[in-house]
Motif scaffolding. Structure first.
Motif, short mmCIF file in Angstrom:
data_model
loop_
_atom_site.label_atom_id
_atom_site.label_comp_id
_atom_site.label_asym_id
_atom_site.label_seq_id
_atom_site.Cartn_x
_atom_site.Cartn_y
_atom_site.Cartn_z
N LYS A 5 0.80 -1.22 0.01
CA LYS A 5 0.04 0.00 0.12
C LYS A 5 0.82 1.22 0.03
CE LYS A 5 -3.49 2.25 2.90
NZ LYS A 5 -4.36 2.06 3.97
N THR A 6 1.95 1.29 0.79
CA THR A 6 2.88 2.53 0.73
C THR A 6 3.65 2.72 -0.60
OG1 THR A 6 3.27 1.97 3.42
CG2 THR A 6 4.67 3.63 2.20
N TYR A 7 4.26 1.47 -1.03
CA TYR A 7 4.65 1.63 -2.58
C TYR A 7 3.75 2.15 -3.49
CZ TYR A 7 8.81 -0.96 -1.00
OH TYR A 7 10.05 -1.32 -0.47
N THR A 8 2.49 1.79 -3.32
CA THR A 8 1.38 2.16 -4.24
C THR A 8 1.21 3.72 -4.23
OG1 THR A 8 0.34 0.02 -4.10
CG2 THR A 8 -1.01 1.80 -5.10
N ILE A 9 1.30 4.09 -2.85
CA ILE A 9 0.91 5.64 -2.77
C ILE A 9 1.99 6.56 -3.11
CG2 ILE A 9 0.91 7.39 -0.79
CD1 ILE A 9 -0.99 5.21 0.76
#
Length: 86
Positions: A5-9
């Motif tokens: 999720k952090t990588y996507t953000i």
């Protein structure tokens, strides 16, 4: 370990910053403003990439400080090279 999720953000933020660089030169902000904004966005992008995709966020602070000193030295070298050309 950073989550997906952090990588996507971070990826979406990088896309938005890349689009912002394009918009600075598409619309008439003036060359100095567009160049300054582009440089600012480039610094933000490089910090995000170094922090999350190269895992500097998870490393000890000493490694981050060493990277900052290296970047500072590169800037000094570029400024010195630009000054010597004139």
């Amino acid at each position: 370990m950073t989550s997906v999720k952090t990588y996507t953000i971070i990826y979406v933020i990088l896309l938005a910053l890349g689009t912002g660089k394009f918009l600075f030169f598409t619309f008439d902000f003036g060359y100095a403003t567009a160049m300054g904004g582009t440089m600012l966005l480039a610094v933000i992008k490089s910090l995000l990439i170094a922090g999350y995709y190269q895992h500097l966020v998870d490393e000890p602070r000493s490694i981050s400080y060493m990277m900052l000193v290296a970047v500072f030295m590169v800037f000094l070298l570029v400024i010195a090279a630009g000054y010597s050309i004139q």
